[in-house]
Design an enzyme around this catalytic site. Structure first.
Site, PDB file in Angstrom:
ATOM      1  NE  ARG A 285      -3.694  -2.377   0.143  1.00 51.38           N
ATOM      2  CZ  ARG A 285      -3.365  -3.578  -0.360  1.00 51.38           C
ATOM      3  NH1 ARG A 285      -2.233  -3.737  -1.018  1.00 51.38           N
ATOM      4  NH2 ARG A 285      -4.177  -4.604  -0.243  1.00 51.38           N
TER       5      ARG A 285
ATOM      6  CB  SER B  68      -9.222  -1.620   3.585  1.00 54.58           C
ATOM      7  OG  SER B  68      -9.813  -2.818   3.136  1.00 54.58           O
TER       8      SER B  68
ATOM      9  CD  GLU C  24      -5.417   0.470   2.914  1.00 49.51           C
ATOM     10  OE1 GLU C  24      -5.781   0.876   1.802  1.00 49.51           O
ATOM     11  OE2 GLU C  24      -5.483  -0.724   3.251  1.00 49.51           O
TER      12      GLU C  24
END
Length: 337
Positions: free
Chosen positions: A166, A237, A333
């Site tokens: 990520r 998420s 995130e």
């Protein structure tokens, strides 16, 4: 200047949480020239610039005193085809899921595990988006970006992007580059990634599943587990799955035998953030219009009128609780503004 600059524009339609904050100035860039002209305009007016795509990886906590440039360029093209490996290029503003479906309609495999992820093509490399065993880096063939410091175009290779979980070179250098178009190496006979149990189970009755079959299965799973941002504001998420030492994972497992953890090549363990949050009792939690989804503890949701500040405060409470209970730090995130 071809791009129209507007003032005091609500960003509610341009972020998947549906947070109603205002941009001091706002414009949509539909071409490379638009990007250059808007950056020049911002420079002449001494305005900071925030470049966004689909707004699916943003948590906006305040009005943005800047020129917000939304990448709205469109176009998909085949660059090469040797009968097996096909390189496809898409403009940054192309919506991600429709692009994935377009590749599948052309008989090209490689992106099927990334079906139904919100956002745009240009934003995908920023996060090195991934799902069900596949990440952007696995099918990446290059991208073209504009250097905001020099105004020059640069082509980036896989190595240049320095992808990680990520993460990418671009995420670590915010404000430097504007991604204009991305290239993917796809295949007419791609090997399917069926490592995740739920995916295999959905395909159990199909003798020889295709990339399209995998996409259909993953779309079905995601729709059952994750809320549609068009119906319930969210950014997918919200926390990264934390990577911890094998020693810490072992200590947690002693107290919680059901710990969901995945061994890493370097000996560390990747823990399921959703499992940690659920064990801490946050699944389904709601405070006003800010909450944790009832079906997936990894997803924070806006039930209607939650502010970005309220969602951020909720995220911090979850982070503090998980750290106290398990000794694990959770990292958000979405990008916070």
């Amino acid at each position: 200047m071809s791009a129209k600059v507007e003032s005091q524009v609500s960003l509610k339609p341009y972020n998947s949480f549906g947070i109603d904050v205002k941009a001091g100035y706002f414009a949509q860039a539909r071409s490379d020239d638009d990007v250059r002209q808007l950056l020049a305009y911002a420079g002449s007016e001494d305005l900071p610039v925030l470049v966004i795509g689909g707004g699916s990886n943003l948590l906006l906590t305040r009005d943005i005193s800047a020129l917000v440039v939304r990448m709205s360029s469109s176009g998909i093209r085949l660059l090469s085809d040797d009968g097996q490996r096909v390189v496809v290029e898409a403009e940054a503003g192309e919506p991600w899921h429709p692009f994935v479906q377009w590749t599948l309609e052309q008989g090209l495999g490689g992106l099927e595990n990334l079906s139904l992820i919100p956002g745009t093509v240009g934003a995908a490399p920023m996060q090195n988006i991934g799902a069900y065993g596949v990440e952007i880096k696995d099918v990446f063939a290059g991208l073209t970006a504009l250097d905001r410091q020099t105004g020059e175009l640069r082509d980036f290779t896989l190595e240049d992007c320095d992808f990680a979980y990520r993460d990418s070179y671009f995420k670590r250098n915010p404000g430097r580059w504007v991604i204009l178009r991305v290239r993917f190496a796809l295949s007419r006979t791609a090997a399917l990634h069926l490592d995740y149990g739920p995916v295999r189970q959905r395909l159990a009755d199909i003798a020889e599943p295709t990339a399209k079959d995998v996409s259909v299965a993953i779309c079905s799973i995601r729709r059952e587990k994750l809320p549609d941002p068009a119906e319930l504001g969210n950014a997918g998420s919200f926390f990264k799955n934390p990577v911890v030492s094998a020693e810490l994972a072992g200590r947690i497992r002693e107290q919680h035998p059901g710990l969901v953890a995945y061994p890493q090549a370097d000996g560390e363990m990747k823990l399921a953030a959703g499992w940690l949050i659920e064990q801490a009792g946050w699944k389904g939690y709601r405070d006003g219009d800010a909450g944790v989804h009832r079906m997936q503890a990894l997803v924070l949701v806006n039930y209607g009128q939650a502010s970005g500040e309220q969602l951020h405060e909720l995220a911090q409470k979850i982070q503090d609780d998980v750290l106290e209970r398990f000794g694990v730090e959770l990292e958000m995130e979405p990008n916070l503004y």
